[in-house]
Every structure is written in structure tokens, then in C-alpha cells.
Design an enzyme around this catalytic site. Structure first.
Site, PDB file in Angstrom:
ATOM      1  N   TYR A  92      -1.712   0.099  11.034  1.00 61.35           N
ATOM      2  CA  TYR A  92      -1.941  -0.635   9.777  1.00 61.35           C
ATOM      3  C   TYR A  92      -0.756  -0.437   8.834  1.00 61.35           C
ATOM      4  O   TYR A  92      -0.173  -1.404   8.328  1.00 61.35           O
ATOM      5  CB  TYR A  92      -3.232  -0.148   9.097  1.00 61.35           C
ATOM      6  CG  TYR A  92      -3.335  -0.559   7.641  1.00 61.35           C
ATOM      7  CD1 TYR A  92      -3.548  -1.885   7.278  1.00 61.35           C
ATOM      8  CD2 TYR A  92      -3.199   0.383   6.613  1.00 61.35           C
ATOM      9  CE1 TYR A  92      -3.623  -2.271   5.942  1.00 61.35           C
ATOM     10  CE2 TYR A  92      -3.265   0.013   5.282  1.00 61.35           C
ATOM     11  CZ  TYR A  92      -3.482  -1.315   4.946  1.00 61.35           C
ATOM     12  OH  TYR A  92      -3.543  -1.692   3.624  1.00 61.35           O
ATOM     13  N   LYS A 112       2.043  -3.187   7.396  1.00 58.06           N
ATOM     14  CA  LYS A 112       2.260  -3.462   5.969  1.00 58.06           C
ATOM     15  C   LYS A 112       3.713  -3.184   5.584  1.00 58.06           C
ATOM     16  O   LYS A 112       4.303  -3.895   4.768  1.00 58.06           O
ATOM     17  CB  LYS A 112       1.307  -2.619   5.110  1.00 58.06           C
ATOM     18  CG  LYS A 112      -0.167  -2.958   5.266  1.00 58.06           C
ATOM     19  CD  LYS A 112      -0.523  -4.361   4.791  1.00 58.06           C
ATOM     20  CE  LYS A 112      -0.403  -4.519   3.284  1.00 58.06           C
ATOM     21  NZ  LYS A 112      -0.821  -5.891   2.862  1.00 58.06           N
ATOM     22  N   THR A 160       0.827  -1.204   0.000  1.00 58.91           N
ATOM     23  CA  THR A 160       0.000   0.000   0.000  1.00 58.91           C
ATOM     24  C   THR A 160       0.864   1.258   0.000  1.00 58.91           C
ATOM     25  O   THR A 160       1.972   1.239   0.555  1.00 58.91           O
ATOM     26  CB  THR A 160      -0.912   0.012   1.247  1.00 58.91           C
ATOM     27  OG1 THR A 160      -1.432   1.331   1.430  1.00 58.91           O
ATOM     28  CG2 THR A 160      -0.156  -0.356   2.530  1.00 58.91           C
ATOM     29  N   ASP A 161       0.326   2.338  -0.557  1.00 61.02           N
ATOM     30  CA  ASP A 161       1.060   3.606  -0.510  1.00 61.02           C
ATOM     31  C   ASP A 161       1.194   4.136   0.923  1.00 61.02           C
ATOM     32  O   ASP A 161       2.031   4.999   1.199  1.00 61.02           O
ATOM     33  CB  ASP A 161       0.394   4.659  -1.411  1.00 61.02           C
ATOM     34  CG  ASP A 161      -1.076   4.908  -1.128  1.00 61.02           C
ATOM     35  OD1 ASP A 161      -1.635   4.313  -0.178  1.00 61.02           O
ATOM     36  OD2 ASP A 161      -1.690   5.704  -1.867  1.00 61.02           O
ATOM     37  N   GLU A 162       0.378   3.592   1.846  1.00 58.49           N
ATOM     38  CA  GLU A 162       0.404   4.107   3.218  1.00 58.49           C
ATOM     39  C   GLU A 162       1.730   3.826   3.926  1.00 58.49           C
ATOM     40  O   GLU A 162       2.028   4.452   4.947  1.00 58.49           O
ATOM     41  CB  GLU A 162      -0.792   3.557   4.014  1.00 58.49           C
ATOM     42  CG  GLU A 162      -2.091   3.893   3.309  1.00 58.49           C
ATOM     43  CD  GLU A 162      -3.352   3.673   4.121  1.00 58.49           C
ATOM     44  OE1 GLU A 162      -3.287   3.698   5.347  1.00 58.49           O
ATOM     45  OE2 GLU A 162      -4.409   3.478   3.483  1.00 58.49           O
TER      46      GLU A 162
HETATM   47  P1  NAD Z   1     -10.313  -6.847   2.969  1.00 54.33           P
HETATM   48  O1  NAD Z   1     -10.302  -6.517   4.416  1.00 54.33           O
HETATM   49  O2  NAD Z   1     -11.542  -6.601   2.159  1.00 54.33           O
HETATM   50  O3  NAD Z   1      -9.928  -8.372   2.754  1.00 54.33           O
HETATM   51  C1  NAD Z   1      -8.952  -9.030   3.511  1.00 54.33           C
HETATM   52  C2  NAD Z   1      -9.208 -10.536   3.407  1.00 54.33           C
HETATM   53  O4  NAD Z   1      -8.161 -11.212   4.131  1.00 54.33           O
HETATM   54  C3  NAD Z   1     -10.536 -10.971   4.019  1.00 54.33           C
HETATM   55  O5  NAD Z   1     -11.207 -11.838   3.130  1.00 54.33           O
HETATM   56  C4  NAD Z   1     -10.115 -11.698   5.299  1.00 54.33           C
HETATM   57  O6  NAD Z   1     -11.023 -12.747   5.649  1.00 54.33           O
HETATM   58  C5  NAD Z   1      -8.754 -12.236   4.907  1.00 54.33           C
HETATM   59  N1  NAD Z   1      -7.875 -12.489   6.055  1.00 54.33           N
HETATM   60  C6  NAD Z   1      -7.599 -11.644   7.083  1.00 54.33           C
HETATM   61  N2  NAD Z   1      -6.756 -12.253   7.944  1.00 54.33           N
HETATM   62  C7  NAD Z   1      -6.477 -13.481   7.436  1.00 54.33           C
HETATM   63  C8  NAD Z   1      -5.664 -14.561   7.856  1.00 54.33           C
HETATM   64  N3  NAD Z   1      -4.976 -14.501   9.005  1.00 54.33           N
HETATM   65  N4  NAD Z   1      -5.611 -15.673   7.097  1.00 54.33           N
HETATM   66  C9  NAD Z   1      -6.327 -15.749   5.943  1.00 54.33           C
HETATM   67  N5  NAD Z   1      -7.124 -14.757   5.495  1.00 54.33           N
HETATM   68  C10 NAD Z   1      -7.198 -13.633   6.232  1.00 54.33           C
HETATM   69  O7  NAD Z   1      -9.057  -6.063   2.385  1.00 54.33           O
HETATM   70  P2  NAD Z   1      -8.809  -5.448   0.928  1.00 54.33           P
HETATM   71  O8  NAD Z   1      -9.217  -4.041   0.940  1.00 54.33           O
HETATM   72  O9  NAD Z   1      -9.340  -6.383  -0.097  1.00 54.33           O
HETATM   73  O10 NAD Z   1      -7.218  -5.479   0.904  1.00 54.33           O
HETATM   74  C11 NAD Z   1      -6.549  -6.654   0.454  1.00 54.33           C
HETATM   75  C12 NAD Z   1      -5.049  -6.406   0.481  1.00 54.33           C
HETATM   76  O11 NAD Z   1      -4.723  -5.288  -0.332  1.00 54.33           O
HETATM   77  C13 NAD Z   1      -4.499  -6.095   1.876  1.00 54.33           C
HETATM   78  O12 NAD Z   1      -3.239  -6.704   2.000  1.00 54.33           O
HETATM   79  C14 NAD Z   1      -4.366  -4.582   1.876  1.00 54.33           C
HETATM   80  O13 NAD Z   1      -3.344  -4.158   2.760  1.00 54.33           O
HETATM   81  C15 NAD Z   1      -3.995  -4.339   0.415  1.00 54.33           C
HETATM   82  N6  NAD Z   1      -4.362  -3.011  -0.078  1.00 54.33           N
HETATM   83  C16 NAD Z   1      -5.668  -2.605  -0.048  1.00 54.33           C
HETATM   84  C17 NAD Z   1      -6.000  -1.343  -0.515  1.00 54.33           C
HETATM   85  C18 NAD Z   1      -7.417  -0.833  -0.489  1.00 54.33           C
HETATM   86  O14 NAD Z   1      -7.624   0.360  -0.719  1.00 54.33           O
HETATM   87  N7  NAD Z   1      -8.408  -1.678  -0.224  1.00 54.33           N
HETATM   88  C19 NAD Z   1      -4.999  -0.501  -1.039  1.00 54.33           C
HETATM   89  C20 NAD Z   1      -3.669  -0.952  -1.047  1.00 54.33           C
HETATM   90  C21 NAD Z   1      -3.374  -2.226  -0.578  1.00 54.33           C
HETATM   91  P1  TYD Z   2     -10.597   4.701   4.307  1.00 52.78           P
HETATM   92  O1  TYD Z   2     -11.609   4.247   3.319  1.00 52.78           O
HETATM   93  O2  TYD Z   2     -10.669   4.177   5.709  1.00 52.78           O
HETATM   94  O3  TYD Z   2      -9.153   4.415   3.659  1.00 52.78           O
HETATM   95  P2  TYD Z   2      -7.670   4.843   4.181  1.00 52.78           P
HETATM   96  O4  TYD Z   2      -7.732   5.292   5.574  1.00 52.78           O
HETATM   97  O5  TYD Z   2      -6.913   3.548   4.032  1.00 52.78           O
HETATM   98  O6  TYD Z   2      -7.203   5.897   3.233  1.00 52.78           O
HETATM   99  O7  TYD Z   2     -10.643   6.282   4.408  1.00 52.78           O
HETATM  100  C1  TYD Z   2     -10.421   7.103   3.257  1.00 52.78           C
HETATM  101  C2  TYD Z   2     -10.366   8.538   3.733  1.00 52.78           C
HETATM  102  O8  TYD Z   2     -11.656   8.904   4.238  1.00 52.78           O
HETATM  103  C3  TYD Z   2      -9.385   8.768   4.870  1.00 52.78           C
HETATM  104  O9  TYD Z   2      -8.762  10.057   4.693  1.00 52.78           O
HETATM  105  C4  TYD Z   2     -10.256   8.787   6.109  1.00 52.78           C
HETATM  106  C5  TYD Z   2     -11.571   9.336   5.595  1.00 52.78           C
HETATM  107  N1  TYD Z   2     -12.785   8.845   6.289  1.00 52.78           N
HETATM  108  C6  TYD Z   2     -13.746   9.738   6.731  1.00 52.78           C
HETATM  109  O10 TYD Z   2     -13.621  10.961   6.568  1.00 52.78           O
HETATM  110  N2  TYD Z   2     -14.853   9.241   7.361  1.00 52.78           N
HETATM  111  C7  TYD Z   2     -15.041   7.920   7.569  1.00 52.78           C
HETATM  112  O11 TYD Z   2     -16.074   7.531   8.206  1.00 52.78           O
HETATM  113  C8  TYD Z   2     -14.057   7.000   7.085  1.00 52.78           C
HETATM  114  C9  TYD Z   2     -14.221   5.524   7.278  1.00 52.78           C
HETATM  115  C10 TYD Z   2     -12.951   7.508   6.436  1.00 52.78           C
END
Ligand code: NAD
Ligand code: TYD
Length: 356
Positions: free
Chosen positions: A156, A160, A130-132
Site C-alpha cells: 500500500y 502511494k 499518506t505518512d506511510e
Molecule cells: P476508502 O477505502 O474509504 O475510500 C476509497 C474510495 O476510492 C472508495 O469509495 C472506492 O470505491 C474508491 N475507489 C477505489 N478504486 C477506485 C477506482 N479505480 N476508481 C474510482 N474510485 C475508486 O479510503 P479512505 O480511507 O477514505 O482514503 C482515501 C484516500 O486518502 C486514499 O488515497 C488514501 O490513501 C488516503 N489516506 C487515507 C488515510 C486514512 O487514514 N484513511 C490517511 C492518509 C491518506
Molecule cells: P489500520 O487502521 O489498518 O491503519 P494503518 O495500517 O494504515 O495504520 O491499523 C492501525 C493500527 O492498528 C496498525 O498499527 C495496525 C493495527 N491493527 C490491529 O492491531 N488490529 C487490527 O485488526 C487492525 C485492522 C489493525
């Protein structure tokens, strides 16, 4: 690629990746390993293009014996690790689960790969990042590229970052063909309603306050989930081992502008709703502690080396997303109305008095 393990494939991004992989790799067999936490569901895998080539296993990436059994049975030649605890606010209220899933879990997967891939050449381990991990940008800073220093600021992001470091260490030390695919904020269908975009849609539709943290001027780099998955697949196929690839959407509205746009889209689709205009529901609430101000990724490497670029503009992606959530009310409500989600809303939002 013949046999591929996708961990966390029943979550939001992972389920899109499984769908894409089955379509893009017609010879591949895909195993999804997912613990099915509150964030995962087999419903997310309901419309796979060729389910006969897909096996679902419910289990924990921390379970070394299960990993041994799966590696022995399926002889994986690639692994993509999506499995994680993924919500920043949950990491603030309970960081322990993030260390266990994101750091120890990645470690267990790397160890399993090290045990079973005795000749690691041609076997690829893609860690979804993630970019975070980079922390936050100031208003005039250039976007992060792959050589930007790590400076995570939430539990978080720190978990990561730790997983990225471990994965690269296994490349340098043991020769594993590790790749990092670093996505910016993904959005689209099947995203859990705890995250901003689906939360706004769900709260607005049910006529409840839409919480905007702090001054709402934070910026995220939004990437449509199908573009993100296409980028991850390109990294898996053609990335150079030991390298990271930034995959960003290039659209960076403020949170307030984004939330208002979603409200406008809902106004247009639901002319008879008693809650219109939906922007009236927006409430400023107490900020997230340590809230990162701005994210933006420089994607030149992925463009030059992989020929990848995001294809779905934010406006189109938002339209598709709003339509999906309107057409899949049952999916959304099963999550939004669950006791687990209601408890989360109380825990995360009840202390945040409205600042309007
Ligand atoms: P999500 O929370 O929707 O899905 C995570 C999945 O992992 C779930 O299905 C959960 O059941 C499973 N899981 C959690 N712990 C586990 C374990 N111990 N063993 C097996 N399975 C497990 O998350 P997402 O948004 O789909 O993100 C998926 C990946 O992409 C993560 O690694 C996250 O850090 C990365 N990512 C997400 C975003 C985003 O914006 N959603 C951006 C950058 C990177
Ligand atoms: P989020 O979807 O939690 O993603 P991330 O924190 O990984 O970027 O949040 C996106 C942005 O929205 C973040 O700046 C936090 C803000 N946010 C709110 O303002 N209100 C909310 O209820 C939530 C969940 C997020």
C-alpha cells in the site's frame, strides 16, 4: 474554484471532503467519480449541504475515455484524488489491485489533466497522500517533515509513494500545478469497519474478540477526519504548486492504549451490556508482516504557510466517533454483516491464532 472533480468521493475521507467543499465553496460545482468498490457507497454522501451542486458518477479512474468525457463536459479547474485501495492488510494479501488503483489510476488522472489542461496555470491537482510513504520511525526519531526520504514498507505505502513521485514528475515536466496533501491516520464517522477504530467498536458491540496485532505497542499519529479534510482544502486553496504538506494530528498513543480507551468509552455508554468490561474482549494475535512500528508527522509547514492546525483533540474525536457508530448501527451493520466483509475477516484473521 468553479468546477471540481473529487475522485474516491464516496469513500471515508473523500465523502467528508465533498461535504466540506460544498459548504466552504458556495459557487463551486462538485463532481464525484467513484467506482463504488466494497469501500465506497452513495450512503456516505447522503447528507450533503447543497446536493444540487453535486453530481455523482460511478466509474473507474483508470477509464481514460470516461475521464475525457468528464473533463470536456465539466471543464474542471481542480481535481482532488482520493480514489485508492486503502487498507494495508489487503495490500499484503493482494497487492495487484493496489498498483492498478493507486499507481495506474493516479497516472490516468494525471494524463487526463495533461490532455485537457493545455494551459495548466491556475488549475490544481491535489494528490491525497499518506505518512506511510516514509516507512517507520524508531522510538527516538524526530517526526517526519516534508524533506524526509521516502522508504515505504508495505505494498500500500509503496503504491502511494509511486503516485506521489508521478504527480510531482508531472509538475516538473509538464507544469501541472500539483500539490501533495499528506495525512496521518484519519478516523471518524463513515470509516469502513475493516480499519482499527471502527473494527474495535463493531467487534466489541457484537461481543466478539477484538484483535490487537503483535505486542500492541505500535504508534499511529491520529487525525480527526474533519481536521484532515480542512487541511486538504487549505492545501488546495493556498498550497504552493510542487510542494507537499504534512497534515498530522499530533496524538500518538500505542495501539493498545487506544483500543483500551475505546473499550472504556463503550463501558461508559453501555452500562447494561453483557460484554462489559469490553477490554476483556481484546486478544493479541499474530502481527502484521512488516508492521511499521511508529508514525509521526511534523506539521510546521502547514501551520506556517496555510494557518492550518488540527482542532479536535483525540479524546473528543474518539467520543464523537464512538457516538456516531452507536447512532448509525444500520450503516455499520450493512458493512460488517456483508458477505464480502465476512470473507475478509476469515481471510485476514483466521490464520492469526490468538497469542494470549
Ligand atoms: P476508502 O477505502 O474509504 O475510500 C476509497 C474510495 O476510492 C472508495 O469509495 C472506492 O470505491 C474508491 N475507489 C477505489 N478504486 C477506485 C477506482 N479505480 N476508481 C474510482 N474510485 C475508486 O479510503 P479512505 O480511507 O477514505 O482514503 C482515501 C484516500 O486518502 C486514499 O488515497 C488514501 O490513501 C488516503 N489516506 C487515507 C488515510 C486514512 O487514514 N484513511 C490517511 C492518509 C491518506
Ligand atoms: P489500520 O487502521 O489498518 O491503519 P494503518 O495500517 O494504515 O495504520 O491499523 C492501525 C493500527 O492498528 C496498525 O498499527 C495496525 C493495527 N491493527 C490491529 O492491531 N488490529 C487490527 O485488526 C487492525 C485492522 C489493525
Amino acid at each position: 474554484m468553479r468546477s471540481i472533480l473529487i475522485t474516491g468521493g464516496a469513500g471515508f475521507a473523500g465523502s467528508h471532503f465533498v461535504r466540506l467543499l460544498l459548504a466552504a465553496e458556495p459557487e463551486a460545482r462538485v463532481v464525484t467519480l467513484d467506482l463504488l468498490t466494497y469501500a465506497g457507497s452513495r450512503d456516505n454522501l447522503r447528507d450533503l449541504p447543497d446536493p444540487s451542486r453535486h453530481t455523482f458518477v460511478q466509474g473507474d479512474i483508470n477509464d481514460a475515455a470516461l475521464l475525457d468525457e468528464l473533463f470536456a463536459r465539466h471543464e474542471f479547474d481542480a481535481l482532488v484524488n482520493f480514489a485508492a485501495e486503502s487498507h494495508v492488510d489487503r495490500s499484503i494479501l493482494g497487492p495487484g489491485a493496489f498498483l492498478q488503483a493507486n499507481v495506474n489510476g493516479a497516472f490516468q488522472l494525471l494524463e487526463a489533466a495533461r490532455r485537457h489542461w493545455t494551459d495548466p496555470r491556475g488549475r490544481r491537482f491535489l494528490q491525497v497522500s499518506t505518512d506511510e510513504v516514509f516507512g517507520e520511525l524508531g522510538p527516538d526519531d524526530p517526526p517526519w517533515d516534508e524533506s524526509s526520504p521516502y522508504a515505504p514498507r508495505s505494498p500500500y505505502a509503496a503504491s502511494k509513494a509511486a503516485a506521489d513521485h508521478l504527480a510531482l514528475a508531472y509538475h516538473h515536466t509538464y507544469g501541472l500545478e500539483v500539490l501533495l496533501g499528506r495525512c496521518s491516520n484519519l478516523y471518524g464517522p463513515y470509516q469502513h469497519p475493516e480499519k482499527l477504530i471502527p473494527l474495535v467498536i463493531e467487534r466489541a458491540l457484537s461481543g466478539q474478540p477484538v484483535p490487537l496485532y503483535g505486542d500492541g505497542q505500535q504508534m499511529r499519529d491520529w487525525l480527526y477526519v474533519e481536521d484532515g479534510c480542512a487541511g486538504l482544502l487549505a492545501v488546495l486553496r493556498a498550497g504552493r504548486p510542487g510542494q507537499a504538506y504534512n497534515l498530522g494530528g499530533g496524538h500518538q498513543p500505542t495501539n493498545e492504549a487506544l483500543v483500551r480507551r475505546i473499550c472504556d468509552l463503550l463501558d461508559g455508554r453501555l452500562p447494561g451490556s453483557p460484554h462489559r468490561p469490553f477490554s476483556r474482549l481484546i486478544r493479541r494475535v499474530a502481527d502484521r508482516p512488516g508492521h511499521d512500528r511508529r508514525y509521526a508527522l511534523d506539521t510546521a509547514r502547514a501551520r506556517a504557510e496555510l494557518g492550518w492546525r488540527p482542532r479536535v483533540p483525540l479524546e473528543e474525536g474518539l467520543n464523537r466517533t464512538v457516538d456516531w457508530y452507536l447512532q448509525n448501527r444500520q450503516w455499520v451493520e450493512a458493512r460488517a454483516r456483508s458477505g464480502e466483509h465476512q470473507a475478509w475477516l476469515r481471510q485476514n484473521y483466521s490464520q492469526r491464532e490468538s497469542e494470549d
